[in-house]
Design an enzyme around this catalytic site. Structure first.
Site, PDB file in Angstrom:
ATOM      1  CG  HIS A   1      36.234  34.168  36.496  1.00 32.38           C
ATOM      2  ND1 HIS A   1      35.550  33.663  37.496  1.00 32.38           N
ATOM      3  CD2 HIS A   1      35.305  35.014  35.992  1.00 32.38           C
ATOM      4  CE1 HIS A   1      34.584  34.038  38.002  1.00 32.38           C
ATOM      5  NE2 HIS A   1      34.164  34.846  36.965  1.00 32.38           N
TER       6      HIS A   1
ATOM      7  CB  SER B   1      30.843  34.716  37.811  1.00 32.04           C
ATOM      8  OG  SER B   1      31.727  35.492  38.550  1.00 32.04           O
TER       9      SER B   1
END
Length: 286
Positions: free
Chosen positions: A241, A106
């Site tokens: 995610h 990320s």
């Protein structure tokens, strides 16, 4: 999670790099290769603690520790990519030279890319042999819409992402400790604007993502292939995610494989040959 860490050797590395080891294990032997991990927004070095038990003894695991959290809680947070990537690159350049791969998830993927670019320019002896990026599109492509920087928006966004233990933000004392670093990280991301012609690295790049990550759908991973002159590979895992939670064994096998003989692996073949991924593509170097 509390990380079992020691500071990496050298005066320029002790704050920014933490060596993660298995609690209770014998003192590590001299390393023949190195994995460096960079955490997500709001995260710290302990995010990668679970990787330590899956690595060969010859591979040392280092994690970048951004300021303003965990053992650096008393320090001002970094709010710019220049500071974070510049400091990480300087810390890595000061280490003994070893075959090294860099992994970032990320926000950490973007910092890892910028760190790799800086090492290639300023300290090529310390440049990694492989860059792994995870959970985000490349910086020159439109990325997901970021939250506003008020408390409620940041906490709501974190819950939607499905990160570990989102309930910690319901505890006032912990919320007060955690929100400043989370806000600083998202300010960094907000100010880190995509550029039309970003620098390309000569390091091979592999992009990972989850098949249910709405902020970074699998198709967005291909954008990283435009930022390397070497081989590009992508792999999609089952999950959102934070697909990497609970898949440490598979991920460490893939990442260690890129170290080749230095870790007893088989080079890039290791990146493509591990079972358990949902699918992927590979593009050879031009």
């Amino acid at each position: 999670m509390t990380a079992h860490t020691t500071s990496a050797a050298g005066p320029d590395t002790s704050r920014w790099l933490k060596r993660l080891t298995v609690p209770g294990a014998p003192a590590p032997r001299p390393a023949r290769a190195r994995i460096v991990c960079l955490p997500h927004a709001g995260g710290g070095a302990s995010a990668y603690q679970g990787w330590a038990r899956h690595l060969p003894a010859a591979v040392e695991l280092l994690a970048v520790q951004y300021p303003g959290r965990q053992d650096r809680l008393a320090e001002p947070c970094s709010e710019t990519m220049e500071e974070s990537a510049g400091a990480a690159a300087a810390a890595l350049a000061a280490l003994p030279v070893l075959p090294t791969v860099v992994f970032g998830h990320s926000m950490g993927a973007l910092v890892a890319y910028e760190t790799t670019i800086r090492l290639g320019r300023l300290a090529p002896h310390a440049a990694p042999v492989h860059l792994f990026v995870s959970g985000t599109a490349a910086p020159h492509r439109d990325r997901e819409e970021l939250p506003a920087l008020d408390d409620a928006s940041l906490v709501a966004y974190t819950r939607r992402q499905g990160g570990a233990e989102p309930e910690v933000y319901e505890i006032p004392e912990l919320r007060e400790l955690l929100l400043p670093s989370l806000r600083a990280d998202f300010r960094l991301l907000t100010d880190y604007l995509p550029v039309k012609e970003p620098a390309r690295t000569s390091v091979p790049v592999t992009a990972f993502g989850g098949d249910r990550d709405t902020g970074c759908p699998p198709g967005a991973l291909a954008s990283w292939g435009e930022l390397t002159t070497a081989q590009f590979t992508s792999r999609v895992f089952t999950g959102g995610h934070f697909y990497l939670q609970g898949q440490e064994e598979q991920l460490t096998a893939l990442v260690t494989g890129a170290l080749g003989d230095g870790a007893g692996g088989d080079g890039v073949a290791g990146v493509a040959g591990v079972a358990g991924v949902a699918g992927g593509v590979s593009r050879p170097a031009p």
